[in-house]
Design an enzyme around this catalytic site. Structure first.
Site, PDB file in Angstrom:
ATOM      1  N   PHE A 149     -39.743  34.560   1.357  1.00  0.00           N
ATOM      2  CA  PHE A 149     -40.759  35.462   0.790  1.00  0.00           C
ATOM      3  C   PHE A 149     -42.033  35.497   1.618  1.00  0.00           C
ATOM      4  O   PHE A 149     -42.801  36.455   1.532  1.00  0.00           O
ATOM      5  CB  PHE A 149     -41.093  35.022  -0.655  1.00  0.00           C
ATOM      6  CG  PHE A 149     -42.086  33.881  -0.709  1.00  0.00           C
ATOM      7  CD1 PHE A 149     -43.452  34.126  -0.655  1.00  0.00           C
ATOM      8  CD2 PHE A 149     -41.654  32.559  -0.776  1.00  0.00           C
ATOM      9  CE1 PHE A 149     -44.366  33.080  -0.684  1.00  0.00           C
ATOM     10  CE2 PHE A 149     -42.559  31.511  -0.797  1.00  0.00           C
ATOM     11  CZ  PHE A 149     -43.928  31.781  -0.745  1.00  0.00           C
ATOM     12  N   CYS A 281     -45.030  28.440   7.114  1.00  0.00           N
ATOM     13  CA  CYS A 281     -44.280  27.278   7.595  1.00  0.00           C
ATOM     14  C   CYS A 281     -45.010  26.600   8.746  1.00  0.00           C
ATOM     15  O   CYS A 281     -44.681  25.491   9.129  1.00  0.00           O
ATOM     16  CB  CYS A 281     -42.889  27.696   8.046  1.00  0.00           C
ATOM     17  SG  CYS A 281     -42.957  28.741   9.481  1.00  0.00           S
TER      18      CYS A 281
HETATM   19  P1  NAD Z   1     -36.010  29.796  -0.118  1.00  0.00           P
HETATM   20  O1  NAD Z   1     -35.218  28.797   0.611  1.00  0.00           O
HETATM   21  O2  NAD Z   1     -36.195  29.620  -1.591  1.00  0.00           O
HETATM   22  O3  NAD Z   1     -35.347  31.263   0.045  1.00  0.00           O
HETATM   23  C1  NAD Z   1     -35.024  31.784   1.306  1.00  0.00           C
HETATM   24  C2  NAD Z   1     -33.869  32.755   1.154  1.00  0.00           C
HETATM   25  O4  NAD Z   1     -32.727  32.052   0.662  1.00  0.00           O
HETATM   26  C3  NAD Z   1     -34.138  33.886   0.171  1.00  0.00           C
HETATM   27  O5  NAD Z   1     -33.621  35.089   0.692  1.00  0.00           O
HETATM   28  C4  NAD Z   1     -33.395  33.466  -1.081  1.00  0.00           C
HETATM   29  O6  NAD Z   1     -32.926  34.538  -1.837  1.00  0.00           O
HETATM   30  C5  NAD Z   1     -32.231  32.651  -0.524  1.00  0.00           C
HETATM   31  N1  NAD Z   1     -31.808  31.575  -1.431  1.00  0.00           N
HETATM   32  C6  NAD Z   1     -32.594  30.871  -2.285  1.00  0.00           C
HETATM   33  N2  NAD Z   1     -31.847  29.965  -2.952  1.00  0.00           N
HETATM   34  C7  NAD Z   1     -30.571  30.099  -2.525  1.00  0.00           C
HETATM   35  C8  NAD Z   1     -29.355  29.424  -2.837  1.00  0.00           C
HETATM   36  N3  NAD Z   1     -29.296  28.434  -3.734  1.00  0.00           N
HETATM   37  N4  NAD Z   1     -28.231  29.797  -2.186  1.00  0.00           N
HETATM   38  C9  NAD Z   1     -28.267  30.791  -1.280  1.00  0.00           C
HETATM   39  N5  NAD Z   1     -29.403  31.467  -0.951  1.00  0.00           N
HETATM   40  C10 NAD Z   1     -30.546  31.120  -1.559  1.00  0.00           C
HETATM   41  O7  NAD Z   1     -37.418  29.916   0.623  1.00  0.00           O
HETATM   42  P2  NAD Z   1     -38.707  30.718   0.177  1.00  0.00           P
HETATM   43  O8  NAD Z   1     -39.348  30.035  -0.985  1.00  0.00           O
HETATM   44  O9  NAD Z   1     -38.417  32.175   0.058  1.00  0.00           O
HETATM   45  O10 NAD Z   1     -39.624  30.531   1.471  1.00  0.00           O
HETATM   46  C11 NAD Z   1     -40.448  29.420   1.691  1.00  0.00           C
HETATM   47  C12 NAD Z   1     -39.768  28.382   2.549  1.00  0.00           C
HETATM   48  O11 NAD Z   1     -39.399  28.967   3.789  1.00  0.00           O
HETATM   49  C13 NAD Z   1     -40.666  27.210   2.910  1.00  0.00           C
HETATM   50  O12 NAD Z   1     -39.912  26.045   2.832  1.00  0.00           O
HETATM   51  C14 NAD Z   1     -41.072  27.500   4.341  1.00  0.00           C
HETATM   52  O13 NAD Z   1     -41.441  26.369   5.095  1.00  0.00           O
HETATM   53  C15 NAD Z   1     -39.841  28.118   4.858  1.00  0.00           C
HETATM   54  N6  NAD Z   1     -40.109  28.896   6.056  1.00  0.00           N
HETATM   55  C16 NAD Z   1     -39.718  28.353   7.244  1.00  0.00           C
HETATM   56  C17 NAD Z   1     -39.983  29.033   8.407  1.00  0.00           C
HETATM   57  C18 NAD Z   1     -39.548  28.460   9.723  1.00  0.00           C
HETATM   58  O14 NAD Z   1     -39.598  29.179  10.700  1.00  0.00           O
HETATM   59  N7  NAD Z   1     -39.121  27.221   9.816  1.00  0.00           N
HETATM   60  C19 NAD Z   1     -40.637  30.268   8.370  1.00  0.00           C
HETATM   61  C20 NAD Z   1     -41.008  30.788   7.134  1.00  0.00           C
HETATM   62  C21 NAD Z   1     -40.726  30.085   5.974  1.00  0.00           C
END
Ligand code: NAD
Length: 500
Positions: A149, A281
């Site tokens: 998100f 992140c």
């Molecule tokens: P999230 O892991 O909750 O969701 C990411 C994606 O995975 C979404 O599209 C979501 O629908 C899907 N998803 C969620 N739960 C799932 C499940 N159980 N099974 C399959 N798919 C699932 O992450 P978020 O809250 O949207 O984003 C924030 C996180 O992303 C933070 O941990 C942040 O550090 C990380 N992030 C990392 C980077 C990087 O480059 N390392 C960049 C941006 C964000």
């Protein structure tokens, strides 16, 4: 109430699964739309459309694909404000921050337009007598991107420009919390000349993701999100024979050495810890001042700046920091401050009690900035990624203690050191076990023509995103060895071919 659908075969289509989820405006706390959640059948249709479109797209000369991406770049640049507004409305970040996100995404599109150069192969004449050899890069087929998100435009743009320009078709599964940006990008890709079916969006949750992970026609999966999900995506995707790059969460430390310019370090920390309400992140969430004297002086400089943060909706131009994305994210950030306090940290600035008194925004998901001092390695607020405007100060007495602290954490996305000492800076960037390092740069996000990615629990899979790593991830190498008739031997050879 508006309904946010999918993008299939060049058109927005309403969901047919009967399943949907509320989308909020975090600035007001109101539900503003419903996003469709795709059924397995809908995901399968998107993959089938992409598979059908792939042969013609892959056969298009790379220069033509690059020109389409160039046109797309111009469209996004012209309409950046529209995209930024869609991002701010569903995410909560300020308009300028959203514009910055768009710019960083467009830089990848810009890099992708140099595809004719980076897709060039290699040729070796006379690898044997009368034998030549050449290597080319070919696309994989249909690939998928699953995005978080916090950057609803930039993170998809880390992926699809590189995937498309190298000749793949793409299925995007955006975050269900801020899905609108994906549809704008999809429409603008079509307008730029991307043929129907080459780029598709399926809105959805775990069901949509799992369908992609198990689909035989998906060749590769790019993921960015939290570490537990990244680990799951990598394990499931690779078990199903797919190439997977899965970037996870972070806990980024900034070391402040005694010789650092403290004013510069303090203002860098304010932006890096509280910008985008800490929902990055690459946010700095741990400050590591070396010596107590540095810690005390730094905190004195931070406190008035944290207390002066203007917290409000993106529609107010004066806002420094918007709301968190959901009520749950707000509760989580406040809970970590409370747990830190209970475990012995000193709450120097307390964001928990913040109330928004702007009319119409009283129910938004706002928290104030928090600053915790005397944080130690065992505390939850140190070990876990909070993803909110909470900065922990862990005091250390030497450079080596600071390095050991960073090495003890399981996240290793980004880190920074503030110092004027060239030796210390050089040793830090050389020795620190973290993927992205800043020297007097608090948020060292690599440019589009370099590659983005962390180490340890911040990544699963071998490939970082965009730059040449993106090219490697979305292509496979083919090497052809050619012997011309004049160099052929007429007798059979039973031994391993060697230089003849
Ligand atoms: P999230 O892991 O909750 O969701 C990411 C994606 O995975 C979404 O599209 C979501 O629908 C899907 N998803 C969620 N739960 C799932 C499940 N159980 N099974 C399959 N798919 C699932 O992450 P978020 O809250 O949207 O984003 C924030 C996180 O992303 C933070 O941990 C942040 O550090 C990380 N992030 C990392 C980077 C990087 O480059 N390392 C960049 C941006 C964000």
């Amino acid at each position: 109430m508006s309904h946010i659908g999918h993008y299939l075969s060049g058109a927005i289509t309403a969901g047919t699964s009967g399943q949907s989820q509320d989308v909020y405006n975090p600035a007001t706390g109101e539900v503003i739309s419903q996003v469709a959640l795709a059924s397995a059948d809908e995901v399968n249709k998107a993959v089938a459309a992409a598979k059908a479109a792939w042969p013609a797209w892959a056969a298009l000369p790379v220069l033509r694909r690059a020109r389409i991406m160039d046109k797309f770049k111009n469209i996004v640049n012209e309409r950046a404000a529209i995209l930024a507004e869609a991002i701010s409305t569903e995410h909560g970040k300020t308009h300028d921050d959203a514009l910055g996100e768009v710019t960083r995404g467009v830089e990848v599109v810009e890099f992708s337009t140099s595809a004719p150069s980076f897709m060039k192969g290699e040729y070796s004449e006379d690898v044997g007598t009368g034998v030549d050899s050449h290597m080319i890069r070919q696309p994989l087929g249909v690939v998928a991107g699953i995005t978080p998100f916090n950057f609803p435009a930039m993170v998809p743009m880390w992926m699809f420009p590189m995937a498309l320009v190298t000749g793949n078709c793409f299925i995007l599964k955006p975050s269900e919390r801020d899905p609108s940006a994906s549809l704008l990008l999809a429409q603008w890709l079509s307008e730029a000349g991307v043929p129907d079916g080459v780029f598709n969006v399926v809105q959805g949750d775990k069901l949509a993701v799992d369908t992609l992970l198990h689909h035989d026609d998906i060749r590769a999966v790019s993921f960015v999100g939290s570490t537990p999900i990244a680990q799951y995506i990598h394990a499931t995707g690779t078990a199903n024979g797919k190439r997977v790059q899965a970037l996870g969460g972070a806990k980024n430390h900034m070391v402040i050495m005694p010789d650092a310019d403290l004013d510069m370090a303090a203002s860098a920390l304010i932006g890096a810890a509280y910008g985008s309400a800490g929902e990055r992140c690459m946010a700095i969430s741990v400050a590591v001042p070396v010596t107590d004297a540095v810690a005390d002086a730094l905190i004195d400089k931070l406190v008035p700046q944290i207390e002066a943060l203007k917290i409000g909706p993106a529609t107010d131009k004066a806002t420094d920091m918007g709301p968190l994305v959901t009520q749950a994210a707000k509760d989580r950030a406040n809970d970590y401050v409370s747990r830190g306090e209970a475990q012995g940290a000193k709450v120097v600035v307390d964001g928990r009690g913040f109330t928004q008194d702007k009319q119409g925004y009283e129910n938004g998901f706002y928290v104030g900035g928090s600053l915790l001092d005397n944080v130690t390695e065992d505390m939850d607020c140190y070990r876990d990624e909070i993803f909110g405007p909470v900065l922990s100060v862990v005091r250390k007495n030497s450079y080596q203690e600071a390095v050991d602290l960073i090495h003890g954490h399981n996240y290793a996305n980004g880190t920074a050191i503030f110092t004027r000492d060239g030796d210390v800076a050089r040793n830090f960037s050389k020795d620190i076990e973290v993927g992205m390092v800043g020297v007097n740069v608090p948020i060292p996000v690599p440019m589009a023509y370099h590659s983005f990615g962390g180490w340890k629990s911040s990544i699963f899979g071998e490939h970082h995103m965009h730059g040449m790593e993106g090219v490697r991830f979305y292509t496979r190498i083919k090497t052809t060895t050619t012997r011309w008739p004049s160099g052929m031997r007429s007798d059979p050879q039973f031994t391993m071919p060697t230089l003849g």
